[in-house]
Design an enzyme around this catalytic site. Structure first.
Site, PDB file in Angstrom:
ATOM      1  N   GLU A 249      -7.228  66.017  31.465  1.00  0.00           N
ATOM      2  CA  GLU A 249      -6.414  66.249  32.662  1.00  0.00           C
ATOM      3  C   GLU A 249      -5.280  65.247  32.738  1.00  0.00           C
ATOM      4  OE1 GLU A 249      -9.952  67.852  35.628  1.00  0.00           O
ATOM      5  OE2 GLU A 249      -9.017  65.924  36.013  1.00  0.00           O
ATOM      6  N   LYS A 251      -3.297  62.295  34.088  1.00  0.00           N
ATOM      7  CA  LYS A 251      -3.710  61.141  34.894  1.00  0.00           C
ATOM      8  C   LYS A 251      -2.540  60.779  35.803  1.00  0.00           C
ATOM      9  CE  LYS A 251      -5.736  56.539  34.626  1.00  0.00           C
ATOM     10  NZ  LYS A 251      -4.994  55.982  35.744  1.00  0.00           N
ATOM     11  N   ARG A 256      -5.832  57.215  45.026  1.00  0.00           N
ATOM     12  CA  ARG A 256      -7.032  58.047  45.077  1.00  0.00           C
ATOM     13  C   ARG A 256      -7.279  58.475  46.517  1.00  0.00           C
ATOM     14  NH1 ARG A 256     -11.323  57.846  41.128  1.00  0.00           N
ATOM     15  NH2 ARG A 256     -12.659  59.642  41.512  1.00  0.00           N
ATOM     16  N   ARG A 271      -9.612  54.654  47.587  1.00  0.00           N
ATOM     17  CA  ARG A 271     -10.581  54.273  46.546  1.00  0.00           C
ATOM     18  C   ARG A 271     -11.543  53.195  47.050  1.00  0.00           C
ATOM     19  NH1 ARG A 271      -9.540  53.046  40.576  1.00  0.00           N
ATOM     20  NH2 ARG A 271     -11.151  51.543  40.171  1.00  0.00           N
ATOM     21  N   GLU A 301      -5.841  62.813  43.750  1.00  0.00           N
ATOM     22  CA  GLU A 301      -4.873  61.705  43.712  1.00  0.00           C
ATOM     23  C   GLU A 301      -3.644  62.121  44.520  1.00  0.00           C
ATOM     24  OE1 GLU A 301      -5.676  58.921  41.992  1.00  0.00           O
ATOM     25  OE2 GLU A 301      -3.795  57.943  41.451  1.00  0.00           O
ATOM     26  N   PHE A 342      -8.997  67.175  41.709  1.00  0.00           N
ATOM     27  CA  PHE A 342      -9.728  67.335  40.442  1.00  0.00           C
ATOM     28  C   PHE A 342     -11.230  67.464  40.629  1.00  0.00           C
ATOM     29  CE2 PHE A 342      -8.071  62.909  40.664  1.00  0.00           C
ATOM     30  CZ  PHE A 342      -9.247  62.235  40.953  1.00  0.00           C
ATOM     31  N   ARG A 419     -19.008  54.170  36.162  1.00  0.00           N
ATOM     32  CA  ARG A 419     -18.113  54.527  35.068  1.00  0.00           C
ATOM     33  C   ARG A 419     -18.807  55.469  34.097  1.00  0.00           C
ATOM     34  NH1 ARG A 419     -13.283  51.809  35.335  1.00  0.00           N
ATOM     35  NH2 ARG A 419     -13.415  49.994  36.661  1.00  0.00           N
ATOM     36  N   LYS A 425     -10.431  57.351  30.257  1.00  0.00           N
ATOM     37  CA  LYS A 425      -8.975  57.417  30.404  1.00  0.00           C
ATOM     38  C   LYS A 425      -8.270  57.004  29.115  1.00  0.00           C
ATOM     39  CE  LYS A 425      -9.101  53.001  32.766  1.00  0.00           C
ATOM     40  NZ  LYS A 425      -9.056  52.245  33.968  1.00  0.00           N
TER      41      LYS A 425
HETATM   42  P1  AMP Z   1      -7.489  53.249  36.661  1.00  0.00           P
HETATM   43  O1  AMP Z   1      -6.909  53.060  38.032  1.00  0.00           O
HETATM   44  O2  AMP Z   1      -6.573  52.834  35.573  1.00  0.00           O
HETATM   45  O3  AMP Z   1      -8.887  52.676  36.541  1.00  0.00           O
HETATM   46  O4  AMP Z   1      -7.673  54.827  36.406  1.00  0.00           O
HETATM   47  C1  AMP Z   1      -8.535  55.612  37.153  1.00  0.00           C
HETATM   48  C2  AMP Z   1      -7.788  56.284  38.295  1.00  0.00           C
HETATM   49  O5  AMP Z   1      -6.925  57.326  37.835  1.00  0.00           O
HETATM   50  C3  AMP Z   1      -8.701  57.011  39.245  1.00  0.00           C
HETATM   51  O6  AMP Z   1      -9.322  56.133  40.150  1.00  0.00           O
HETATM   52  C4  AMP Z   1      -7.755  57.978  39.948  1.00  0.00           C
HETATM   53  O7  AMP Z   1      -7.196  57.337  41.072  1.00  0.00           O
HETATM   54  C5  AMP Z   1      -6.647  58.190  38.932  1.00  0.00           C
HETATM   55  N1  AMP Z   1      -6.523  59.596  38.439  1.00  0.00           N
HETATM   56  C6  AMP Z   1      -5.353  60.245  38.277  1.00  0.00           C
HETATM   57  N2  AMP Z   1      -5.542  61.475  37.801  1.00  0.00           N
HETATM   58  C7  AMP Z   1      -6.870  61.656  37.634  1.00  0.00           C
HETATM   59  C8  AMP Z   1      -7.678  62.727  37.169  1.00  0.00           C
HETATM   60  N3  AMP Z   1      -7.153  63.881  36.763  1.00  0.00           N
HETATM   61  N4  AMP Z   1      -9.026  62.551  37.154  1.00  0.00           N
HETATM   62  C9  AMP Z   1      -9.579  61.362  37.566  1.00  0.00           C
HETATM   63  N5  AMP Z   1      -8.854  60.310  38.014  1.00  0.00           N
HETATM   64  C10 AMP Z   1      -7.513  60.442  38.047  1.00  0.00           C
END
Ligand code: AMP
Length: 585
Positions: A249, A251, A256, A271, A301, A342, A419, A425
């Site tokens: 998907e 990102k 969040r 979040r 998001e 999502f 996690r 990611k």
């Molecule tokens: P990070 O902030 O780098 O830990 O990445 C995770 C965050 O990406 C999640 O907490 C979401 O806020 C964001 N995110 C964006 N698009 C998506 C998606 N399609 N699925 C899950 N998380 C997503």
């Protein structure tokens, strides 16, 4: 229970940094608490309610100093001077009441219930005349207990209890006190769907284990969001997924949003489970039109964008909505926001979290028509690295950060707060050979010299060791600051600076100022190396060495949406080190 018993235990907690000892002290307190348990749990965390209720005491240092001046007869200037010397309004209250005590012996003993109810009343008092009322509740509390009681009560009100006790440690101690340690995971799952430790504590004490096991997502109660692991290439990602294929998907780079609807009531949580509903009046209104379901919980998001062109804007523009009282039309025009959905956790009275991912996604798709406020996150289900690479490039072109891969096998449940490897990611930075950014916690600062005189020259940054529930240092950060940011640092950290090492920090270095772990910053760097001075993953790779981030640089992004325990974990740094080593072979 007498509050003084709690103060004595707080003194014990203050003296240790060992998690096992902390847990043992808390366990002892919990076993004695009986009907005071719920109140006690909140007080240990420096609160009178779960975070998501958004209750604040509304009594800053200035009001506390006023009140201390009234009870002691000392001038406000004198008390401000005492405060300036220690930086801890709690110890000022202790010293003042200690002198006072010698003069009057009229005080009664405080109970936990009395302290809790008074603090709750203090928080609930608002409007005209509330300042006087708050001062009077506060004075009554500090004059009726021991000097240590006064110190801890004052720290709670000032939001600076800082015992180094996290939610995870409290949960551990509760499980040890009332339950078998072997089945901790069902209690953790319950907490992740209903993050209210007071509530969980009472269920545990009353041995309502069946009820705990039934706890799942509940409309209007925030849940701990599911999180993604990270890997540096697509083959490794596919290797981690159980099925042959995985969903990939976009990102999106926004905020969040956990979106809840129950009848006419809507709440949106960040979040970190902060209630952000008032920032999104347009989303609230459109949610009611878009989702006709009686009750629903969605995960997505929120991203600022241009509805005409579909162009996505930097996430900081959503933050502009914070604290501003735009009227709805103005806000829609100035900062339009779209939520890319999502996941769905709950629909019309039924939890969907144990259904596999694609089934949840199909349910979500069938539930609404895309519009200016709600769209589905773009997705492709594939096992073809070429196709996935193209999809990744497409995501970057659309202003996204990369992709999130999602397991689509039978085990692909919604795992709150965790996690696991169900989501992984994959960001652009990996491709540019720069390592992905780390979200690190500020734990100390070094005075600046030369051009940086008067501010900090460098900050000491740490990762979070989840297993040990402590912070471990990873680097000294002195690059990437604009002058404006640089000279605002002492102010920014003034409320967190202290002269002793925070109890939940493992550190070999001696910064000029310790900073209580609270602020998270996004840091980029060149590579992870072995280090003799940093404590991250100490002795895990090599005896006597920790891990450090080389050439760290602040990329300008304060992660106010992350609490310190959401920061990059020590395990993640370790994984990054290992992946990098295997890549270099
Ligand atoms: P990070 O902030 O780098 O830990 O990445 C995770 C965050 O990406 C999640 O907490 C979401 O806020 C964001 N995110 C964006 N698009 C998506 C998606 N399609 N699925 C899950 N998380 C997503």
């Amino acid at each position: 229970m007498q509050f003084n018993f709690v103060s004595q235990k707080f003194n014990e907690l203050d003296k240790t940094t060992k998690r096992l000892e902390m847990t043992a002290i808390l366990k002892e307190l919990f076993l004695e608490a009986d009907e005071d348990l719920k109140m006690l749990v909140y007080l240990i965390l420096g609160k009178v309610a779960p975070d998501f209720e958004g209750i604040e005491f509304g009594m800053g240092n200035k009001l506390i100093i006023n009140a201390l001046s009234s009870v002691s007869g000392k001038s406000e200037k004198e008390i401000s001077g005492m405060f300036a010397r220690t930086g801890d309004v709690g110890s000022v209250a202790r010293d003042i009441t200690a002198v006072k005590k010698q003069k009057s012996l009229a005080s009664e003993e405080l109970t936990v219930k009395y302290v809790f109810n008074s603090l709750r009343k203090l928080a609930d008092t608002s409007g005209a005349g509330s300042v006087k009322e708050k001062e009077s509740i506060y004075s009554d509390l500090i004059l009726n207990g021991t000097p240590d009681d006064a110190m801890y009560i004052t720290r709670v009100i000032a939001g600076k209890l800082r015992l180094g006790v996290s939610d995870a440690t409290v949960l551990d101690a509760l499980v040890e006190a009332f339950y078998e340690k072997t089945d901790k995971s069902s209690v953790e799952t319950a907490y992740n769907f209903h993050p209210d430790l007071g509530y969980i504590a009472e269920l545990l004490r009353d041995r309502k284990i069946d009820q705990i096991k039934k706890i799942g997502p509940e409309p209007l109660i925030p849940f701990k969001v599911m999180l993604a692991e990270r890997l540096p290439d697509i083959d490794q990602i596919l290797g981690k997924m159980s099925g042959e294929k995985a969903a990939f998907e976009f990102k999106y780079d926004g905020l969040r949003a956990g979106i809840h609807k129950l009848g006419d009531r809507v709440r949106i949580f960040s979040r970190g489970n902060e209630d952000t509903t008032s920032q999104f009046p347009d989303i609230v209104e459109n949610l009611k039109k878009t989702f006709r379901a009686e009750s629903v919980i969605l995960d997505g998001e929120a991203v600022p964008y241009n509805p005409e062109t579909g162009e996505l804007y930097p996430f900081q523009m959503v933050s502009q909505r914070r604290g501003r009282k735009y009227d709805l039309d103005e806000m829609k025009e100035t900062v339009p926001v779209v939520v890319f959905l999502f996941d769905i956790l709950y629909l019309n009275g039924e939890s969907l979290v144990s259904k596999p991912y694609l089934e949840r996604r199909r349910t979500l798709e069938s539930l609404f028509e895309e519009n200016d406020s709600f769209k589905m996150a773009r997705s492709v289900v594939s096992d073809d690295p070429g196709e996935i690479e193209k999809f990744f490039e497409d995501s970057i072109e659309h202003g996204c950060e990369g992709v999130v891969a999602k397991n689509v096998g039978p085990e692909s449940v919604y795992r709150a707060g965790s996690r696991g490897w169900l989501w992984i990611k994959f960001k652009r930075d990996y491709q540019a050979e720069l390592w992905d950014a780390l979200d690190l916690v500020v734990v100390g600062a070094f005075h600046g010299h030369g051009r940086r005189k008067g501010t900090y020259g460098a900050l000491l940054m740490a990762s979070y060791n989840k297993e040990k529930d402590v912070f471990e240092t990873v680097c000294k950060l002195g690059t990437g600051f604009t002058d404006e940011v640089l000279f605002s640092l002492p102010d920014k950290f003034s409320g967190l600076a202290q002269d002793r090492k925070p109890p939940n920090l493992e550190c070999e270095l001696e910064p000029d100022v310790w900073i209580y772990p609270e602020k998270v910053m996004e840091i980029v760097g060149a590579e992870i190396t072995l280090s003799p001075v940093h404590t991250c993953a100490f002795s895990m790779v090599k005896e006597g060495s920790g891990l450090a981030l080389r050439f760290p640089r602040f990329n300008g992004r304060w992660r106010d949406d992350k609490s310190p325990t959401d920061a990059t974990t020590t395990n993640e740094v370790l994984e990054m080190y290992k992946n990098q080593s295997s890549k270099n072979k």
